[in-house]
Motif scaffolding. Structure first.
Motif, PDB file in Angstrom:
ATOM      1  N   SER A 317       0.827  -1.207   0.000  1.00 31.79           N
ATOM      2  CA  SER A 317       0.000   0.000   0.000  1.00 31.79           C
ATOM      3  C   SER A 317       0.860   1.255   0.000  1.00 31.79           C
ATOM      4  N   GLU A 318       1.929   1.228   0.789  1.00 35.64           N
ATOM      5  CA  GLU A 318       2.832   2.390   0.862  1.00 35.64           C
ATOM      6  C   GLU A 318       3.567   2.615  -0.458  1.00 35.64           C
ATOM      7  N   MET A 319       3.777   1.538  -1.215  1.00 34.73           N
ATOM      8  CA  MET A 319       4.492   1.666  -2.486  1.00 34.73           C
ATOM      9  C   MET A 319       3.605   2.187  -3.603  1.00 34.73           C
ATOM     10  N   GLY A 320       2.289   2.213  -3.366  1.00 35.85           N
ATOM     11  CA  GLY A 320       1.378   2.759  -4.367  1.00 35.85           C
ATOM     12  C   GLY A 320       1.381   1.955  -5.650  1.00 35.85           C
ATOM     13  N   HIS A 321       1.645   2.617  -6.776  1.00 34.27           N
ATOM     14  CA  HIS A 321       1.587   1.950  -8.082  1.00 34.27           C
ATOM     15  C   HIS A 321       2.857   1.157  -8.394  1.00 34.27           C
ATOM     16  N   ARG A 322       3.858   1.243  -7.545  1.00 33.53           N
ATOM     17  CA  ARG A 322       5.070   0.465  -7.767  1.00 33.53           C
ATOM     18  C   ARG A 322       4.881  -0.950  -7.221  1.00 33.53           C
ATOM     19  N   HIS A 323       5.492  -1.919  -7.888  1.00 35.60           N
ATOM     20  CA  HIS A 323       5.331  -3.315  -7.477  1.00 35.60           C
ATOM     21  C   HIS A 323       6.665  -4.031  -7.525  1.00 35.60           C
TER      22      HIS A 323
END
Length: 368
Positions: A317-323
């Motif tokens: 969740s903290e990374m947002g759109h990054r995976h």
């Protein structure tokens, strides 16, 4: 020093063996468990250290790979320096060491991922040595965490919860839950996904998501955390790609199916998230191939991978759109660890089906 342990075979166990031993727990058996875990961790670490030593020079001298190698040596020496466990106080000190090593272990995957990503370009496409190396490392890493966490949980239960007549009344034998419910674990995994669904679409409302979970009374013994990881990743991928493929917000349903036989439990997650191209599907399970396309570049943003599924969901969740891009690979390794499997079938332009088979008898040995 290593030779003494690399000549010893790894003693792979079954869930049923862990349950049987843990149910008959007393102080003498706890000390026996501690000494067995101590030696088994040394053997498993020694085999992996030898794997590091056999890497090509340009891989082994990569700073990230070298960091993990030194971390493994440090863990090996710390356990080797720990004397045999003969009384309760010895076990308490051993448990403190295990806790420290588990915390240090959270640093391994990001460093390993970065090191192998930087080394992948030196290998020809048909040579999959790094994939084999990483799979061995990840399986062994899971196995050592299982041993350490199981012993810590048995110690905790012996000190606070154990009842000589009824055993572990909450259904747990260490980290193994003997009454795992397929529908309850699915529901929990779904809730974790929808707690963080905003990272895929800022305007989405949780209550607009349709993801019915079958409520079928299927019970079996398993390590819940591992199965939650698998189902969370599959549901999260299905939600993410469905929302990405239907930006207008008219989302087609994601179908979840559960069934069981006497020997296995099956899960299927079907989405209409657009599927995968043939090129991406062909590279799906190859860390080495995907690393060269930058799939794992976001590992540079993190230092640790949390141990719990709640922690991993919060980190995502903290990374947002990054995976990080390794969730599906880890899920397959978790599924195969106790003799199960995970398969992915895709239709480019339409969607993807993921199938998971989980053995329910507990008779398969660890897949190391």
């Amino acid at each position: 020093v290593l030779e003494e342990y690399t000549v010893q075979p790894v003693n792979a166990s079954t869930l049923r063996q862990f349950i049987f031993f843990g149910r008959q727990m007393n102080t003498d058996r706890l000390l026996k468990s501690a000494n067995w875990v101590r030696n088994e961790l040394l053997v498993r670490l020694a085999h992996r250290i030898r794997d590091f030593q056999q890497l090509p020079f340009f891989v082994g001298t990569n700073p990230h790979i070298e960091y993990v190698y030194k971390l493994y040596w440090g863990a090996f020496e710390s356990i080797r320096a720990c004397p045999p466990i003969e009384k309760h106080q010895d076990n308490a000190r051993f448990c403190e060491l295990l806790q420290t090593l588990l915390e240090d272990g959270l640093l391994v995957l990001p460093r390993l991922a970065q090191g192998l990503s930087e080394s992948a370009a030196y290998y020809p496409p048909e040579q999959k040595d790094l994939d084999l190396f990483l799979n061995r490392m990840l399986r062994s890493r899971i196995s050592r965490r299982v041993l350490a966490e199981q012993h810590l949980a048995l110690t905790e239960a012996c000190e606070h919860q154990w009842d000589q007549h009824t055993g572990f009344g909450d259904g747990y034998v260490g980290i193994i839950f003997v009454h795992c419910s397929a529908s309850e674990i699915l529901e929990r995994s779904k809730q974790l996904v929808f707690q963080h669904v905003h990272r895929y679409h800022s305007n989405v409302q949780k209550e607009t998501q349709e993801l019915p979970v079958p409520h079928i009374d299927i019970l079996f013994a398993y390590v819940p955390e591992q199965l939650e990881h698998i189902l969370y990743e599959l549901l999260d991928n299905a939600v993410r790609f469905t929302m990405r493929n239907h930006p207008a917000g008219d989302y087609p349903p994601i179908q979840v199916t559960v069934s069981a036989t006497d020997s296995d439990v099956y899960f299927r997650v079907s989405d209409q998230g657009g599927g995968m191209t043939k090129d991406r599907y062909d590279r799906l399970w190859s860390y080495q191939s995907r690393a060269q396309t930058g799939d794992f570049s976001d590992f540079k943003q993190i230092q640790k991978i949390p141990a719990t599924i709640d922690g991993r969901a919060n980190q995502a969740s903290e990374m947002g759109h990054r995976h990080l891009g390794i969730g599906l690979t880890m899920s397959r390794i978790y599924a195969e660890y106790w003799g199960g499997e995970l398969q992915v079938i895709t239709m480019d332009g339409f969607g993807t089906d993921a199938y998971v088979r989980i053995p329910r008898l507990g008779t398969n040995t660890e897949n190391l």
